[in-house]
Design a protein around this motif. Structure first.
Motif: not given
Length: 483
Positions: A232-249, A254-259
């Motif tokens: 459960x922690x990996x599910x939520x944390x992974x989703x948060x990390x990917x979404x946060x990466x989209x906030x970068x300029x 399609x970037x590794x930081x999201x996928x």
């Protein structure tokens, strides 16, 4: 051999009654003088109040934290979401540990961890460290409720139901005080004060706990579903990390930081569902995820958490960035919402046996939509922005006060013998929804040039989520009378 039935870490406690503990000796806690019991209740109530304040106080200081630490808005938002995530994961563990090692020991350990983490949060000088420390703080804050509930239940004997019922009044009060306290500290001192104020309170709490809290008895513990919690922690944390990466300029889908984080989250989801269906002792059995009525109520709770809780966390930032409302006034907007909730929640609860669940949920969520849209469209001519936002926040509070008692009981009546487990799962879905909403919202804001207007559009989106909830209400099993 008969097949072993799945059990749940979140299931009702297997503690024996305080009046007949395992050793057969008469319990002394329930027979102690009333002043002693009041003292115990006061100590645990102080801890719950301190933890509830920390759920709302950071929302008021979000803009100040961002400016002072030179952080981007999406990573500043993690100071809110990581605290919610930590509580989602620690609640079931803390309940089991309190049974296994003693409520007093777990309560004091939680108080010490919360106090030390608060001190470190107040001294943090970069956003990454602050996020890590907030995660540690959430472990202490999330451990208070299970340990406090056990202490009160053991100590109050026949009156445990009334004492535990009084806990429900602590969290709305924290919702009132937290934003005001945050606004005062940010205005007249520093955002660091919202954490440092916990240090003397926590020290007093530990001293009082060591002197006055009863040691109680322990219950041999069953296995803890650590594997399910990790998934459960990996599910939520992974989703948060990917979404946060989209906030970068330079972030993109399609970037590794999201996928990569999203692939980890998707894999964790599949494994978690498989574990819930086939595991020997999953902390959330599959029948509570998609059994009769549970599937629709879990979806409602997730969407309600995303829209209502996520909306509340971002209102002060919206008031500051769009209307330049001072931090102290921006924080009181959450207070207006909490007051609206308190004013109607009690009446709505008493009326449930006559109204059933669907009408108050329909009216309450509709008012919540109205309040969100009113917040987003801005003040009409002749009304100051602060007054308009206060009215809109109050409407949201009234809507939540109407809807939440019905939503809480609608899922509890599906399996009255599993109240503790269902309560924990309900909180998990609501907090999970808020985590996703705040993560996505802050990532969108980070890519915009006008934070205030962007937040207004996001609030319209939150309102649309609540519109989706309305038809789902009529799939909720209706029930009148007690359960």
């Amino acid at each position: 051999m008969p097949r072993r039935q799945p059990t749940s870490v979140l299931s009702p406690s297997t503690d024996t009654d305080p009046k007949t503990p395992p050793d057969g000796k008469p319990a002394i806690a329930g027979d102690e003088p009333l002043p002693r019991r009041r003292l115990v209740f006061g100590i645990v109530a102080m801890a719950l109040f301190m933890a509830s304040v920390d759920q709302t106080v950071v929302a008021t200081a979000l803009a100040a934290i961002q400016r002072d630490l030179g952080a981007s808005i999406e990573w500043s938002g993690w100071t809110i979401t990581i605290y919610s995530l930590g509580q989602v994961l620690v609640l079931p563990l803390a309940g089991k540990f309190a049974d296994m090692f003693g409520r007093r020991r777990v309560f004091l350990a939680a108080a010490a961890l919360f106090t030390v983490a608060s001190l470190c949060c107040g001294l943090a000088h970069n956003i990454a460290l602050l996020v890590v420390l907030r995660a540690i703080q959430s472990i202490g804050g999330g451990s208070f409720l299970p340990a406090a509930s056990g202490l009160v239940a053991d100590h109050f004997g026949r009156n445990r139901d009334r004492a535990l019922g009084m806990f429900t009044s602590i969290f709305p009060i924290g919702g009132i005080v937290g934003p005001i306290l945050g606004g005062i500290f940010v205005t007249y001192w520093s955002w660091r004060g919202i954490f440092l104020v916990n240090v003397p309170i926590g020290a007093v709490l530990i001293i009082l706990g060591l002197i006055f809290l009863p040691k109680g008895h322990r219950t041999p513990g069953k296995s803890i579903d650590v594997y399910g919690l990790i998934l459960l922690g990996m599910l939520i944390l992974g989703t948060m990390l990917g979404v946060t990466h989209l906030g970068n300029s330079n972030g993109s889908v399609l970037s590794v930081g999201f996928l990569v984080p999203e692939a980890i989250a998707a894999t964790s989801l599949v494994l978690f569902l498989r574990h819930a269906a086939r595991g020997r002792a999953p902390f959330i059995p599959m029948n509570l995820l998609r059994g009769r009525g549970f599937g629709v109520m879990n979806l409602i709770n997730f969407l309600q958490g995303a829209a209502a809780i996520g909306f509340g966390a971002l209102v002060p930032l919206y008031a500051e960035s769009r209307y330049d409302i001072p931090t102290l006034q921006a924080g009181t907007l959450l207070t207006a919402r909490a007051v609206g909730m308190i004013c109607v929640a009690g009446l709505a609860t008493f009326a449930l046996r006559r109204t059933g669940y669907r009408p108050p949920m329909t009216i309450g969520f509709s008012l919540l939509i109205v309040g969100m849209v009113a917040t987003a469209i801005g003040a009409p001519q002749g009304i100051t922005p602060f007054l308009w936002l206060s009215i809109a926040s109050g409407v949201c509070g009234v809507g939540m006060g109407l809807a939440l008692p019905a939503a809480n009981n609608a899922i509890l009546q599906l399996a009255p013998d599993q109240v503790a487990g269902i309560s924990g799962m309900r909180g998990m879905f609501r907090q999970g929804g808020s985590i996703m909403a705040v993560s996505i919202a802050t990532a969108i804001i980070a890519r915009s040039s006008d934070h205030g207007m962007t937040l207004g559009h996001i609030f319209i989106g939150f309102g649309c989520l609540m519109v989706l909830v309305l038809p789902l209400i009529y799939k909720v099993p209706e029930h009148r009378g007690g359960w």
